[in-house]
Design a protein around this motif. Sequence first.
Motif, mmCIF file in Angstrom:
data_model
loop_
_atom_site.group_PDB
_atom_site.id
_atom_site.type_symbol
_atom_site.label_atom_id
_atom_site.label_comp_id
_atom_site.label_asym_id
_atom_site.label_seq_id
_atom_site.Cartn_x
_atom_site.Cartn_y
_atom_site.Cartn_z
ATOM 1 N N LYS A 105 5.659 -4.097 -8.295
ATOM 2 C CA LYS A 105 4.788 -4.095 -7.115
ATOM 3 C C LYS A 105 5.595 -3.860 -5.848
ATOM 4 C CE LYS A 105 1.719 -7.037 -4.392
ATOM 5 N NZ LYS A 105 1.146 -8.398 -4.229
ATOM 6 N N ARG A 106 6.755 -4.461 -5.778
ATOM 7 C CA ARG A 106 7.604 -4.318 -4.601
ATOM 8 C C ARG A 106 8.016 -2.858 -4.390
ATOM 9 N NH1 ARG A 106 13.464 -7.401 -4.088
ATOM 10 N NH2 ARG A 106 14.273 -6.261 -2.281
ATOM 11 N N THR A 107 8.375 -2.189 -5.479
ATOM 12 C CA THR A 107 8.790 -0.786 -5.374
ATOM 13 C C THR A 107 7.620 0.118 -5.021
ATOM 14 O OG1 THR A 107 10.512 -1.184 -7.014
ATOM 15 C CG2 THR A 107 9.940 1.103 -6.572
ATOM 16 N N ILE A 108 6.447 -0.101 -5.654
ATOM 17 C CA ILE A 108 5.267 0.715 -5.372
ATOM 18 C C ILE A 108 4.862 0.574 -3.906
ATOM 19 C CG2 ILE A 108 2.826 1.036 -5.875
ATOM 20 C CD1 ILE A 108 4.664 2.088 -8.035
ATOM 21 N N THR A 109 4.950 -0.645 -3.380
ATOM 22 C CA THR A 109 4.573 -0.883 -1.982
ATOM 23 C C THR A 109 5.432 -0.076 -1.021
ATOM 24 O OG1 THR A 109 3.839 -3.119 -2.532
ATOM 25 C CG2 THR A 109 4.265 -2.668 -0.217
ATOM 26 N N LEU A 110 6.702 0.106 -1.374
ATOM 27 C CA LEU A 110 7.597 0.879 -0.523
ATOM 28 C C LEU A 110 7.074 2.295 -0.294
ATOM 29 C CD1 LEU A 110 11.083 -0.162 -1.958
ATOM 30 C CD2 LEU A 110 10.185 -0.729 0.303
ATOM 31 N N TRP A 111 6.477 2.888 -1.326
ATOM 32 C CA TRP A 111 6.003 4.262 -1.223
ATOM 33 C C TRP A 111 4.867 4.393 -0.220
ATOM 34 C CZ3 TRP A 111 8.767 8.132 -2.908
ATOM 35 C CH2 TRP A 111 9.698 7.897 -3.925
ATOM 36 N N PHE A 112 4.101 3.327 -0.047
ATOM 37 C CA PHE A 112 2.949 3.386 0.854
ATOM 38 C C PHE A 112 3.279 2.900 2.269
ATOM 39 C CE2 PHE A 112 0.963 3.122 -3.357
ATOM 40 C CZ PHE A 112 0.055 4.162 -3.269
ATOM 41 N N GLN A 113 4.225 1.977 2.397
ATOM 42 C CA GLN A 113 4.408 1.317 3.685
ATOM 43 C C GLN A 113 5.806 1.473 4.281
ATOM 44 O OE1 GLN A 113 2.989 -2.760 3.572
ATOM 45 N NE2 GLN A 113 1.316 -2.235 2.196
ATOM 46 N N THR A 114 6.701 2.190 3.615
ATOM 47 C CA THR A 114 8.058 2.355 4.151
ATOM 48 C C THR A 114 8.505 3.805 4.141
ATOM 49 O OG1 THR A 114 8.652 0.137 3.370
ATOM 50 C CG2 THR A 114 10.457 1.632 3.946
ATOM 51 N N PHE A 115 8.389 4.463 2.982
ATOM 52 C CA PHE A 115 8.875 5.836 2.860
ATOM 53 C C PHE A 115 7.909 6.822 3.509
ATOM 54 C CE2 PHE A 115 10.910 4.361 -1.354
ATOM 55 C CZ PHE A 115 11.978 3.803 -0.657
ATOM 56 N N GLU A 116 8.456 7.879 4.101
ATOM 57 C CA GLU A 116 7.622 8.934 4.667
ATOM 58 C C GLU A 116 8.364 10.266 4.577
ATOM 59 O OE1 GLU A 116 8.049 8.621 9.337
ATOM 60 O OE2 GLU A 116 7.509 6.646 8.507
ATOM 61 N N PHE A 117 7.664 11.260 4.021
ATOM 62 C CA PHE A 117 8.257 12.584 3.870
ATOM 63 C C PHE A 117 7.152 13.602 3.611
ATOM 64 C CE2 PHE A 117 9.920 15.986 1.110
ATOM 65 C CZ PHE A 117 10.873 16.519 1.970
ATOM 66 N N ASN A 118 7.204 14.700 4.329
ATOM 67 C CA ASN A 118 6.321 15.846 4.095
ATOM 68 C C ASN A 118 4.847 15.446 4.091
ATOM 69 O OD1 ASN A 118 5.922 18.653 3.590
ATOM 70 N ND2 ASN A 118 5.557 18.196 1.441
ATOM 71 N N ALA A 119 4.485 14.504 4.954
ATOM 72 C CA ALA A 119 3.082 14.092 5.044
ATOM 73 C C ALA A 119 2.315 15.047 5.952
ATOM 74 C CB ALA A 119 2.998 12.667 5.574
ATOM 75 N N SER A 120 1.002 14.996 5.886
ATOM 76 C CA SER A 120 0.166 15.849 6.741
ATOM 77 C C SER A 120 -0.650 14.998 7.705
ATOM 78 C CB SER A 120 -0.747 16.733 5.884
ATOM 79 O OG SER A 120 -1.524 15.958 4.991
ATOM 80 N N ILE A 121 -1.742 14.427 7.225
ATOM 81 C CA ILE A 121 -2.607 13.621 8.096
ATOM 82 C C ILE A 121 -1.864 12.401 8.621
ATOM 83 C CG2 ILE A 121 -4.688 12.181 8.101
ATOM 84 C CD1 ILE A 121 -5.912 14.200 6.144
ATOM 85 N N PHE A 122 -1.013 11.792 7.780
ATOM 86 C CA PHE A 122 -0.275 10.620 8.261
ATOM 87 C C PHE A 122 0.623 10.953 9.435
ATOM 88 C CE2 PHE A 122 3.861 8.463 8.210
ATOM 89 C CZ PHE A 122 3.448 7.229 8.705
ATOM 90 N N PHE A 123 1.270 12.114 9.421
ATOM 91 C CA PHE A 123 2.138 12.477 10.538
ATOM 92 C C PHE A 123 1.356 12.614 11.835
ATOM 93 C CE2 PHE A 123 5.950 14.517 8.108
ATOM 94 C CZ PHE A 123 6.389 13.245 7.778
ATOM 95 N N VAL A 124 0.115 13.057 11.750
ATOM 96 C CA VAL A 124 -0.756 13.114 12.938
ATOM 97 C C VAL A 124 -1.080 11.697 13.390
ATOM 98 C CG1 VAL A 124 -2.992 13.850 13.829
ATOM 99 C CG2 VAL A 124 -1.734 15.325 12.239
#
Length: 465
Positions: free
Chosen positions: A307-326
Amino acid sequence: MLAQWKHHRFSILFLFIGVLFYWSFAYQLDRTDFTKIITLWAALFIVSYKIIQFNPNNWKLLAATGLLFRLVFLFAIPNLSQDFYRFIWDGRMLLEGYNPYLSLPEVWIAQGNAPIAQAQELYVGMGELNGSHYTNYPPVSQLCYFIAALFAGKSILGSAVVLRTLIILADIGTFFFGKKLLKAMNLPEKQIFWYILNPFIIIELTGNLHFEAVMIFFIIWSIYLLHKGYWYWAGIMLGLSVSVKLIPLLFLPLFFQKFVMNKNGGFNKLSLTLGLPKLIGFYSIVVFTVFLTFAPFLSGEFFHNFKRTITLWFQTFEFNASIFFVIRWIGYQIVGWNVIETAGKILPLVTIIILLALTFFRKNRATPQLITAMVLGICTYYFLSTTVHPWYIAVPLSLCIFTNYKFPIVWSFVIILSYTAYLHPDFKENLWMVGLEYISVFTVLSWEIYKNTKASKRMPITSSN
């Protein structure tokens, strides 16, 4: 003989060029040389297009070409991704009897007692970021890593060859069942080659050793079995796909209409009476299959780490996003900081709402409709994600060949723009390039939605399968 040479000379020429360019990509490429990357990338897309164009009905030649291009990478160390070092680490830990979900590579390295060969080299290869997090690769992926450790436990190159062989075998399986599914759906069988000969697939999956190839194999096999009426076997295959990568869990709601709607695309007492038990059975088989694969690893500590690792993907890591970058840019303007922690909690909920809308408010009874919903659903998830690595696009690409939507093919070409991040020493993205990537994708998607909406009004799908 001369006549055959004249007929196939251009195909042979492009095949030879393709082998040379793939060899250069595999063995001579520095990922910081973006000019060379994009030049080879564009050239290889042209090569594949021309080979398919010259031989639209010669599936044996096209299949052999796809296999040959993959074999070029057989003895190459991936040069665009470091993830395979962690794959090898996990497999060797498993072979030594250690649960890979319960320990961190950085701890073993710090203590100097890692029980596997080439531990320091693997740790350096995967990088400190990867080595400081618990593994999140599900059990069927771990089985593949274990096989690599079993046959090449002391050689990184040998492990890469074993992993690549498994991925090539998976693509052969995808070709086999994909071709059968296209035939069963009365679609041109040659469409499978937009996956098999796509340079993005060959480079990102076979070349860079991403196991989306194995996941896709099980997904396509599952859809084929479901289309033929073998829903129980389809459930097992879908469960195995989840145990390669968790992403197919997103598809589960979309199967509702396939089981519960009648042949006329509506609901009645009989369809509900017959369909609901099958739907519940299908879901139960998927969940039970996933549970069985995870069972040897389950513990309280496993759930905490996973769970700790999966959470990182949603709330810490960011790369090549579209709507989120806006959204991130708007957040900086309003509150003055990165809102990823908040957005990372809300955007998955938005994805779920859209998936439920696709489930209940869009016709998904027929197999083409179902697969189209799967394409739109997973792309919605990626459009709203904080992290979209290039190899993620393999799933919508593999599915789109069974639909009227081809924008994932365009995405598979422009996704290379995300690799401009390697031009910066600190792996910093060029947002202009990311913007160009998504403008291209959204433009084609918008046009296809408009075109397919008009077409569906004129000639609705009537197939009951």
